[in-house]
Design a protein around this motif. Structure first.
Motif, mmCIF file in Angstrom:
data_model
loop_
_atom_site.group_PDB
_atom_site.id
_atom_site.type_symbol
_atom_site.label_atom_id
_atom_site.label_comp_id
_atom_site.label_asym_id
_atom_site.label_seq_id
_atom_site.Cartn_x
_atom_site.Cartn_y
_atom_site.Cartn_z
ATOM 1 N N ASP A 334 31.071 49.562 53.948
ATOM 2 C CA ASP A 334 29.632 49.612 53.717
ATOM 3 C C ASP A 334 29.332 50.549 52.537
ATOM 4 O OD1 ASP A 334 26.889 49.184 54.211
ATOM 5 O OD2 ASP A 334 26.750 50.970 55.463
ATOM 6 N N THR A 356 29.357 44.826 54.592
ATOM 7 C CA THR A 356 27.973 44.871 55.091
ATOM 8 C C THR A 356 26.999 45.292 53.985
ATOM 9 O OG1 THR A 356 28.255 47.145 55.894
ATOM 10 C CG2 THR A 356 28.751 45.375 57.440
ATOM 11 N N LEU A 393 28.322 40.638 56.447
ATOM 12 C CA LEU A 393 27.024 40.822 57.097
ATOM 13 C C LEU A 393 26.052 41.206 55.990
ATOM 14 C CD1 LEU A 393 26.257 42.755 60.378
ATOM 15 C CD2 LEU A 393 24.887 43.118 58.335
ATOM 16 N N LYS A 395 22.597 42.308 55.002
ATOM 17 C CA LYS A 395 21.431 42.934 55.623
ATOM 18 C C LYS A 395 20.151 42.514 54.915
ATOM 19 C CE LYS A 395 23.569 46.918 55.045
ATOM 20 N NZ LYS A 395 24.058 48.323 55.098
ATOM 21 N N THR A 399 19.021 39.120 58.613
ATOM 22 C CA THR A 399 20.415 39.517 58.511
ATOM 23 C C THR A 399 21.299 38.333 58.878
ATOM 24 O OG1 THR A 399 20.004 41.858 58.910
ATOM 25 C CG2 THR A 399 22.184 41.036 59.477
ATOM 26 N N SER A 429 26.311 50.332 60.704
ATOM 27 C CA SER A 429 27.753 50.335 60.435
ATOM 28 C C SER A 429 28.527 50.949 61.599
ATOM 29 C CB SER A 429 28.047 51.109 59.148
ATOM 30 O OG SER A 429 27.559 50.422 58.031
ATOM 31 N N THR A 432 28.390 48.610 64.654
ATOM 32 C CA THR A 432 29.260 47.451 64.493
ATOM 33 C C THR A 432 30.726 47.837 64.630
ATOM 34 O OG1 THR A 432 27.633 46.544 62.933
ATOM 35 C CG2 THR A 432 29.796 45.484 63.007
ATOM 36 N N GLY A 446 29.405 41.806 64.403
ATOM 37 C CA GLY A 446 28.324 41.953 63.439
ATOM 38 C C GLY A 446 27.007 41.414 63.948
#
Length: 486
Positions: A334, A356, A393, A395, A399, A429, A432, A446
Motif C-alpha cells: 500500500d 491497494t 484493491l 480504493k 472499491t 491495509s 485486510t 480484500g
C-alpha cells in the motif's frame, strides 16, 4: 450476493429466453414488475400524475406497457415520445387504450408544463445498448423532470450511463431508483454510473437459467461476509488465528504505523508484529503489539505482511519492501510501497500479492491520469491486475477487487464519502492483512475488509453523517464485525 453480467452476456441470455416464450411475453414480464415497483413507491396510484420519457428501443416499450398498467389503476399517465416515429407501436397502443396520452417530445413547447404536478417520472429513454451521454432533446426532458421535483425511476438503468462499464461519457439521468430486469448490470454497481442509479430493485423475468455460472461482478452482502470472517475455536491460539506483520511508518509519519496496527487488531489477528521506526508510538497505543527493529525477515513468524503505509521513499524503505516481497507468505502493498514497486518482482512471486492503490496511485502505476482512472474504474482495476500479475484493491467511491485471472470483480457496497480522510487507507491495509493472515484468499480478504471498513465508517459517522477520523473508523470495527455476524 448481488451479481452482474456484461451486456453481451445479458443479451445472449435474453435471446435464449425469448426463444422459449410467446412473442412479447418477456417485455410484459418486465413491464409488470416495473409497474408493481412504481406502485409500491407511490403508495397510492389512483389520481397520481406519471410521466414517461420514452425512447425508440425496447426500454421505451417497457415504460409504455408499465404506464398502461398504471393507467388502468387510475393514474394519469403522459408519455413523452422522444422519437415519435420509432416509439414501440404495441406499447404506444396499449397506453392509449388504457386512457394514457402521448406527447411529441421534440416539438413540445413547454416541458415544464408537461411535468407540472407529476409525482413520478419513468426514464425509458435508452436501454443497455446506449452509448455516450443523453442527446439534446433527452437532456431537456431529464432536466425538466428534476426541476419538477418528481421521483425519477430508471427503467433497467439510468439513461446516459454505460451499462457494461459504469462510465458516464456525458449527461445522464440521475434516478432516485432503478428497476432492473433479470440481473444487475455492472453500471448499476460501479461508479460513476452507480451514483446515478439510486435505490436498486431487481425484477425476476426468468433470465437466471440462461446466465453463466460465473458472473462478471459480485457485490457481497452481510451473509456473504459473515461466512468469510474467521471465528476462533476453543482450541485456537494466537498462531492459529494468524499473525500479521506490519512494516509501516517513519519518523515523519509514525501515525501511519499506529493506524495500520489498529486495523490489524480490528481484523481479529491473533498477534501483530510491527517492524519499523515507529515502535514507541505503536506500543504507546497498542501495548499488545510485538515490535522489532528489523529487517522484517528476522522479526519472527507471520502468516501475512502489510508493507507501505507511511514508509517513505528512502533506501531503508526500499530494503524493507524488498525483504517482505522475498517472503513466501501473502503480501499487501500500500501507499509508499506502491511508489517503490518493481512490477516484475511482484509478478514473479509465488505467494499471493495484493496491491491497494487509490485512484492517484493507480494512475501512476498505469501511466494514466487520475481522472481517467476514476471515469473507468472497472477497466482500470482489471488492467492493473493483469499488468502486475497480482490482485488489486482499487480504493474509492466504489472499491473494487480484481484477481487478474479473469474471475469476477468484487464490488464493495458499503463505502461512504466520510472515509475520504487521512489515514483511513492505513486502517484498511491492516484490516485486510489480518484477514490474509487468518487464511482468507486475497479477493475474499480484500472484499470482506472493504465491507467492514465501509460499515465501520458509517457507524462512526452516525445517523445523518458527521466527520470522522481514521482512528474512529478503527474503533468502530468491532461494531461492524458484530453487525455482520449478528
Amino acid at each position: 450476493m448481488r451479481t452482474a453480467y456484461s451486456v453481451e452476456t445479458v443479451r445472449a441470455a435474453e435471446r435464449k429466453l425469448m426463444a422459449e416464450l410467446p412473442e412479447g411475453a418477456l417485455m410484459q414480464r418486465a413491464a409488470a414488475g416495473l409497474a408493481a415497483a412504481c406502485a409500491g413507491l407511490l403508495g397510492r396510484t389512483s389520481g397520481t400524475r406519471i410521466v414517461l420519457l420514452v425512447g425508440s428501443g425496447d426500454n421505451g416499450g417497457d415504460a409504455l406497457y408499465a404506464g398502461a398498467r398504471l393507467a388502468r389503476r387510475g393514474a394519469a399517465v403522459t408519455a413523452v415520445l422522444l422519437a415519435p416515429d420509432r416509439a414501440h407501436p404495441g406499447g404506444t397502443e396499449a397506453l392509449r387504450a388504457a386512457g394514457g396520452r402521448t406527447v411529441d417530445g421534440p416539438s413540445a413547447a413547454d416541458p415544464a408544463r408537461v411535468m407540472a404536478g407529476a409525482r413520478l417520472v419513468l426514464d425509458g429513454i435508452v436501454g443497455i445498448g446506449g452509448r455516450g451521454g443523453l442527446r439534446p432533446d433527452a437532456r431537456i426532458w431529464a432536466q425538466a423532470a428534476r426541476e419538477a421535483g418528481a421521483r425519477v425511476v430508471a427503467v433497467d438503468l439510468p439513461s446516459g450511463v454505460e451499462a457494461g462499464t459504469g462510465e458516464v461519457a456525458g449527461e445522464a439521468v440521475h434516478a432516485d431508483a432503478t428497476v432492473t430486469f433479470g440481473t444487475y448490470k455492472p453500471g448499476l454497481l460501479v461508479d460513476p454510473a452507480a451514483g446515478r442509479a439510486g435505490a436498486l430493485r431487481l425484477v425476476d423475468i426468468g433470465l437466471a437459467p440462461h446466465l453463466p455460472e460465473q458472473p462478471d461482478l459480485e457485490a457481497l452482502q452481510h451473509a456473504d461476509v459473515a461466512a468469510l470472517l474467521p471465528v476462533p475455536a476453543a482450541e485456537s491460539d494466537k498462531y492459529r488465528r494468524g499473525v500479521v506483520g506490519v512494516v509501516a511508518g517513519s519518523a515523519r509519519y509514525p501515525g501511519a504505523a499506529v493506524l495500520a496496527v489498529a486495523g490489524a487488531f480490528g481484523g481479529g489477528a491473533g498477534a501483530v508484529r510491527y517492524v519499523g521506526p515507529a515502535a514507541d508510538a505503536v506500543i504507546a497505543r497498542f501495548p499488545e503489539t510485538l515490535v522489532h527493529a528489523g529487517p522484517p525477515h528476522k522479526a519472527g513468524r507471520v502468516q501475512a505482511w502489510v508493507v507501505g503505509p507511511g514508509l517513505g521513499d528512502g533506501p531503508d524503505a526500499r530494503r524493507a519492501l524488498d525483504d517482505v516481497l522475498d517472503s513466501d507468505v501473502p503480501v499487501l502493498v500500500d501507499a509508499d510501497g506502491l511508489r517503490l514497486l518493481d512490477g516484475d518482482r511482484v509478478g514473479a512471486r509465488r505467494a499471493a500479492t495484493l496491491l491497494t492503490p487509490h485512484a492517484g496511485e493507480a494512475a501512476a502505476l498505469l501511466g494514466a491520469s487520475r481522472e481517467d482512472v476514476e471515469a473507468r474504474r472497472l477497466d482500470s482495476v482489471r488492467r492493473l491486475a493483469g499488468e502486475f500479475r497480482a490482485s488489486v484493491l482499487l480504493k474509492g467511491s466504489t472499491t473494487l477487487v480484481a484477481d487478474g485471472t479473469g474471475g469476477p470483480v468484487r464490488v464493495n457496497p458499503t463505502g461512504t464519502g466520510w472515509l475520504a480522510t487521512a489515514g483511513s487507507g492505513d486502517v484498511l491495509s491492516g484490516l485486510t492483512g489480518s484477514l490474509l493472515a487468518a487464511g482468507l484468499g486475497v479477493v475474499d480478504a480484500g472484499s470482506a475488509a472493504a465491507y467492514l471498513h465501509g460499515l465501520a465508517a458509517r457507524f462512526a459517522a452516525g445517523h445523518g453523517g458527521a466527520p470522522v477520523r481514521a482512528s474512529q473508523v478503527a474503533r468502530a470495527l468491532p461494531a461492524a464485525w458484530r453487525s455482520v455476524r449478528g
